[in-house]
Design an enzyme around this catalytic site. Sequence first.
Site, PDB file in Angstrom:
ATOM      1  N   ILE A 105       5.384   7.527  10.531  1.00  0.00           N
ATOM      2  CA  ILE A 105       5.733   7.526  12.800  1.00  0.00           C
ATOM      3  C   ILE A 105       4.568   8.130  13.309  1.00  0.00           C
ATOM      4  N   THR A 106       3.813   8.250  12.535  1.00  0.00           N
ATOM      5  CA  THR A 106       2.377   8.810  13.282  1.00  0.00           C
ATOM      6  C   THR A 106       1.512   7.627  13.638  1.00  0.00           C
ATOM      7  N   GLN A 119       0.641   3.405  14.534  1.00  0.00           N
ATOM      8  CA  GLN A 119       0.868   2.718  16.038  1.00  0.00           C
ATOM      9  C   GLN A 119       2.533   2.288  16.455  1.00  0.00           C
ATOM     10  N   ASP A 162       5.232  12.257   1.809  1.00  0.00           N
ATOM     11  CA  ASP A 162       4.937  11.531   1.585  1.00  0.00           C
ATOM     12  C   ASP A 162       5.055  10.810   0.360  1.00  0.00           C
ATOM     13  N   LEU A 213       7.712   2.446   7.486  1.00  0.00           N
ATOM     14  CA  LEU A 213       6.022   1.766   7.975  1.00  0.00           C
ATOM     15  C   LEU A 213       5.190   2.384   7.394  1.00  0.00           C
ATOM     16  N   ALA A 259       2.028   3.956   4.970  1.00  0.00           N
ATOM     17  CA  ALA A 259       1.314   2.931   4.192  1.00  0.00           C
ATOM     18  C   ALA A 259      -0.346   2.867   4.981  1.00  0.00           C
ATOM     19  N   GLN A 260      -1.514   3.003   3.564  1.00  0.00           N
ATOM     20  CA  GLN A 260      -2.271   2.460   3.616  1.00  0.00           C
ATOM     21  C   GLN A 260      -2.415   0.892   4.567  1.00  0.00           C
ATOM     22  N   TYR A 303      -4.639   3.834  -5.600  1.00  0.00           N
ATOM     23  CA  TYR A 303      -3.577   4.135  -3.751  1.00  0.00           C
ATOM     24  C   TYR A 303      -3.513   3.696  -3.536  1.00  0.00           C
ATOM     25  N   THR A 346       4.093  -7.756   6.009  1.00  0.00           N
ATOM     26  CA  THR A 346       2.830  -8.509   6.237  1.00  0.00           C
ATOM     27  C   THR A 346       2.507 -10.518   6.023  1.00  0.00           C
ATOM     28  N   GLU A 380      -0.337 -10.602   5.638  1.00  0.00           N
ATOM     29  CA  GLU A 380      -1.192 -10.398   4.927  1.00  0.00           C
ATOM     30  C   GLU A 380      -0.987 -11.415   3.416  1.00  0.00           C
TER      31      GLU A 380
HETATM   32  P1  NAP Z   1      -0.958   2.559  11.148  1.00  0.00           P
HETATM   33  O1  NAP Z   1      -1.256   3.083  12.445  1.00  0.00           O
HETATM   34  O2  NAP Z   1      -2.088   1.948   9.982  1.00  0.00           O
HETATM   35  O3  NAP Z   1      -0.080   3.903  10.633  1.00  0.00           O
HETATM   36  C1  NAP Z   1       0.580   3.827   9.415  1.00  0.00           C
HETATM   37  C2  NAP Z   1       1.265   4.891   8.842  1.00  0.00           C
HETATM   38  O4  NAP Z   1       1.471   5.475   7.892  1.00  0.00           O
HETATM   39  C3  NAP Z   1       0.730   6.496   9.903  1.00  0.00           C
HETATM   40  O5  NAP Z   1       1.611   6.935   9.871  1.00  0.00           O
HETATM   41  C4  NAP Z   1       0.164   7.453   8.271  1.00  0.00           C
HETATM   42  O6  NAP Z   1       0.129   8.725   8.140  1.00  0.00           O
HETATM   43  C5  NAP Z   1       1.281   6.425   7.524  1.00  0.00           C
HETATM   44  N1  NAP Z   1       1.032   6.732   6.179  1.00  0.00           N
HETATM   45  C6  NAP Z   1      -0.519   6.708   5.141  1.00  0.00           C
HETATM   46  N2  NAP Z   1      -0.613   6.934   3.983  1.00  0.00           N
HETATM   47  C7  NAP Z   1       0.709   7.404   3.904  1.00  0.00           C
HETATM   48  C8  NAP Z   1       1.541   8.244   2.797  1.00  0.00           C
HETATM   49  N3  NAP Z   1       0.971   8.240   1.168  1.00  0.00           N
HETATM   50  N4  NAP Z   1       3.096   8.484   3.022  1.00  0.00           N
HETATM   51  C9  NAP Z   1       3.389   8.950   4.017  1.00  0.00           C
HETATM   52  N5  NAP Z   1       2.854   7.800   5.776  1.00  0.00           N
HETATM   53  C10 NAP Z   1       1.459   7.125   5.301  1.00  0.00           C
HETATM   54  O7  NAP Z   1      -0.383   1.339  10.706  1.00  0.00           O
HETATM   55  P2  NAP Z   1       0.821   0.301  11.858  1.00  0.00           P
HETATM   56  O8  NAP Z   1      -0.223  -0.777  12.376  1.00  0.00           O
HETATM   57  O9  NAP Z   1       1.595   1.240  12.701  1.00  0.00           O
HETATM   58  O10 NAP Z   1       1.898  -0.451  10.691  1.00  0.00           O
HETATM   59  C11 NAP Z   1       2.809  -0.546  10.643  1.00  0.00           C
HETATM   60  C12 NAP Z   1       3.408  -0.949   9.141  1.00  0.00           C
HETATM   61  O11 NAP Z   1       3.295  -2.213   9.471  1.00  0.00           O
HETATM   62  C13 NAP Z   1       2.669  -0.202   7.334  1.00  0.00           C
HETATM   63  O12 NAP Z   1       3.032  -0.551   5.923  1.00  0.00           O
HETATM   64  C14 NAP Z   1       1.553  -1.991   8.213  1.00  0.00           C
HETATM   65  O13 NAP Z   1       0.833  -2.266   6.495  1.00  0.00           O
HETATM   66  C15 NAP Z   1       2.199  -2.787   8.237  1.00  0.00           C
HETATM   67  N6  NAP Z   1       2.298  -3.531   9.189  1.00  0.00           N
HETATM   68  C16 NAP Z   1       0.879  -3.876  10.054  1.00  0.00           C
HETATM   69  C17 NAP Z   1       0.940  -4.985  11.493  1.00  0.00           C
HETATM   70  C18 NAP Z   1       0.040  -4.599  12.136  1.00  0.00           C
HETATM   71  O14 NAP Z   1      -0.346  -5.732  13.015  1.00  0.00           O
HETATM   72  N7  NAP Z   1       0.135  -3.125  12.479  1.00  0.00           N
HETATM   73  C19 NAP Z   1       1.131  -6.210  10.873  1.00  0.00           C
HETATM   74  C20 NAP Z   1       2.180  -6.254   9.170  1.00  0.00           C
HETATM   75  C21 NAP Z   1       2.180  -5.102   8.873  1.00  0.00           C
HETATM   76  P3  NAP Z   1      -1.203   9.392   8.707  1.00  0.00           P
HETATM   77  O15 NAP Z   1      -0.925   8.671  10.621  1.00  0.00           O
HETATM   78  O16 NAP Z   1      -1.129  10.719   8.498  1.00  0.00           O
HETATM   79  O17 NAP Z   1      -2.539   8.269   8.107  1.00  0.00           O
HETATM   80  O1  G4F Z   2      -7.648  -5.896  12.664  1.00  0.00           O
HETATM   81  P1  G4F Z   2      -8.458  -6.225  11.122  1.00  0.00           P
HETATM   82  O2  G4F Z   2      -9.170  -5.167   9.934  1.00  0.00           O
HETATM   83  O3  G4F Z   2      -6.646  -6.858  10.452  1.00  0.00           O
HETATM   84  P2  G4F Z   2      -6.525  -7.434   8.981  1.00  0.00           P
HETATM   85  O4  G4F Z   2      -6.809  -7.055   8.162  1.00  0.00           O
HETATM   86  O5  G4F Z   2      -5.806  -8.740   9.388  1.00  0.00           O
HETATM   87  O6  G4F Z   2      -4.514  -6.444   8.807  1.00  0.00           O
HETATM   88  C1  G4F Z   2      -4.070  -6.349  10.208  1.00  0.00           C
HETATM   89  O7  G4F Z   2      -2.775  -7.297  10.086  1.00  0.00           O
HETATM   90  C2  G4F Z   2      -1.829  -7.415   9.445  1.00  0.00           C
HETATM   91  C3  G4F Z   2      -1.471  -7.797   9.099  1.00  0.00           C
HETATM   92  O8  G4F Z   2      -1.778  -9.606   9.319  1.00  0.00           O
HETATM   93  C4  G4F Z   2      -1.620  -6.170   8.315  1.00  0.00           C
HETATM   94  F1  G4F Z   2      -0.422  -6.432   7.694  1.00  0.00           F
HETATM   95  C5  G4F Z   2      -2.861  -4.664   8.322  1.00  0.00           C
HETATM   96  O9  G4F Z   2      -1.902  -3.887   7.871  1.00  0.00           O
HETATM   97  C6  G4F Z   2      -3.629  -4.382   9.379  1.00  0.00           C
HETATM   98  O10 G4F Z   2      -2.530  -3.641  10.396  1.00  0.00           O
HETATM   99  O11 G4F Z   2      -8.939  -7.472  10.876  1.00  0.00           O
HETATM  100  C7  G4F Z   2      -8.786  -8.833  11.708  1.00  0.00           C
HETATM  101  C8  G4F Z   2     -10.100 -10.083  11.082  1.00  0.00           C
HETATM  102  C9  G4F Z   2     -10.389  -9.402   9.510  1.00  0.00           C
HETATM  103  O12 G4F Z   2     -10.615 -11.017   8.923  1.00  0.00           O
HETATM  104  C10 G4F Z   2     -11.559  -9.651   9.642  1.00  0.00           C
HETATM  105  O13 G4F Z   2     -12.628  -9.560   8.335  1.00  0.00           O
HETATM  106  O14 G4F Z   2     -11.102  -9.922  11.523  1.00  0.00           O
HETATM  107  C11 G4F Z   2     -12.583  -9.136  10.954  1.00  0.00           C
HETATM  108  N1  G4F Z   2     -13.104  -8.812  11.122  1.00  0.00           N
HETATM  109  C12 G4F Z   2     -14.933  -9.015  11.515  1.00  0.00           C
HETATM  110  N2  G4F Z   2     -15.324  -7.848  12.015  1.00  0.00           N
HETATM  111  C13 G4F Z   2     -13.667  -7.468  10.930  1.00  0.00           C
HETATM  112  C14 G4F Z   2     -14.691  -6.716  11.534  1.00  0.00           C
HETATM  113  N3  G4F Z   2     -12.144  -6.650  11.114  1.00  0.00           N
HETATM  114  C15 G4F Z   2     -12.307  -4.867  10.742  1.00  0.00           C
HETATM  115  N4  G4F Z   2     -11.603  -4.410  10.476  1.00  0.00           N
HETATM  116  N5  G4F Z   2     -14.046  -4.010  11.672  1.00  0.00           N
HETATM  117  C16 G4F Z   2     -14.842  -5.208  12.045  1.00  0.00           C
HETATM  118  O15 G4F Z   2     -15.652  -4.852  12.293  1.00  0.00           O
END
Ligand code: NAP
Ligand code: G4F
Length: 352
Positions: A9-10, A12, A63, A85, A87-88, A100, A132, A134
């Site tokens: 919940i905390t 994005q 957790d 939602l 996740a690491q 982890y 995802t 990914e």
């Molecule tokens: P985010 O901003 O990194 O938020 C992750 C959340 O998970 C935070 O609230 C974090 O808590 C919590 N968390 C981490 N480890 C935990 C644990 N061990 N137990 C309970 N909670 C834990 O991620 P997001 O972008 O909102 O994404 C939400 C979900 O969608 C994730 O599962 C991510 O993998 C997935 N996803 C994201 C995208 C994207 O583009 N954003 C795309 C596809 C899938 P803290 O605030 O305490 O760190």
């Molecule tokens: O923003 P990124 O770290 O996102 P990535 O790896 O696509 O993962 C995110 O989207 C996934 C959905 O497809 C989620 F499941 C996942 O939880 C997360 O939200 O990196 C995007 C791209 C990568 O190709 C990376 O190699 O940007 C490239 N990049 C280049 N320079 C960088 C950097 N990424 C990061 N984080 N930092 C850099 O300096």
Amino acid sequence: MKTALITGITGQDGSYLTEQLLEKGYIVHGMIRRSSSFNTGRIDHLFKDPALHDERLFLHYGDLTDSSNLNRMLERVAPDEIYNLGAQSHVKVSFDVPEYTGEVDAMGTLRFLDAIKEAGLKDKTRFYQASTSELYGKVQEIPQTEKTPFYPRSPYAVAKLYGFWIIVNYREAYGIHASNGILFNHESPRRGETFVTRKITRAAGRIREGLEEVLVMGNIDSKRDWGYAPEYTDAMWRILQQDTPDDYVCATNETHTVREFIDLTFKQLDMELEFQGEGVDEIGVEKATGKVRLRIDPRYFRPTEVELLIGDYAKSKEKFGWEPKTRFAELVRIMTDADWKLARQEKLLSQH
Ligand code: NAP
Ligand code: G4F
């Protein structure tokens, strides 16, 4: 009045989803982690509202690695809907903490599903899993659909692959209403600052205000399908309103390189860049001043990269009328404006 339980919940997505569910009249319970510093910044505006706090919004320490806590929470809350939602979520970090990441992203999902089954909630509680794009990793088809085979390329993606399939298995084995949202990258001004889009808009805003000199990046040739986060959290809710559980892609069906994102961000701040050189020697020079504003550092490269993502959201459109509204240029504008504003505030503060 429906009750929802949100892990993450905390984060994005958790923060946008909470706003949307409260708006719809839900009671929302959220799991938060104990932290030595504040981690509720994205939901403080809700938590500090006396009409919501402990009235319709409840936070619980927990957790995803702690089963007993999950069991207790389920017993106490007995939610109609769970949005998993938590996740690491950082792909690069998952290479540093692979075990982890597996514990939280893979086993955490299993723990939750099993807790639903054991608590006798399988006919009451619907479950959304944050799957995802990914999962597609080394893509086997362009664009990617729900039928495209998976080829994960990081410990994060492999853990999420387990999460995906355990959802399918518990759905088929026990009839749990559990669905996967295969969401492509979605961004916003609330995106964590170490993800690429936010890293770019944050640094560019600060450079514009003279607070920073240069943006240091990894692979800027990779391509992503970037959408706007609040539209994707709306899709999560729609997925759980379907009579039958299923798996859905949400994406924009547009793809852009990281370089394009950088280019447009700097243009929007009137700092047009010229890209010179190749590979790790590539630099981005500000045309007007000749200053180097972009450098490459292999420190940010990943051992295995996902080069290209682009998703076909036709099934989501057909089944529940979802389609993305905010396109690439508009997304860059929203994020750049927000971070430029933030940089101006930082500058003002630093002058006092
Ligand atoms: P985010 O901003 O990194 O938020 C992750 C959340 O998970 C935070 O609230 C974090 O808590 C919590 N968390 C981490 N480890 C935990 C644990 N061990 N137990 C309970 N909670 C834990 O991620 P997001 O972008 O909102 O994404 C939400 C979900 O969608 C994730 O599962 C991510 O993998 C997935 N996803 C994201 C995208 C994207 O583009 N954003 C795309 C596809 C899938 P803290 O605030 O305490 O760190
Ligand atoms: O923003 P990124 O770290 O996102 P990535 O790896 O696509 O993962 C995110 O989207 C996934 C959905 O497809 C989620 F499941 C996942 O939880 C997360 O939200 O990196 C995007 C791209 C990568 O190709 C990376 O190699 O940007 C490239 N990049 C280049 N320079 C960088 C950097 N990424 C990061 N984080 N930092 C850099 O300096």
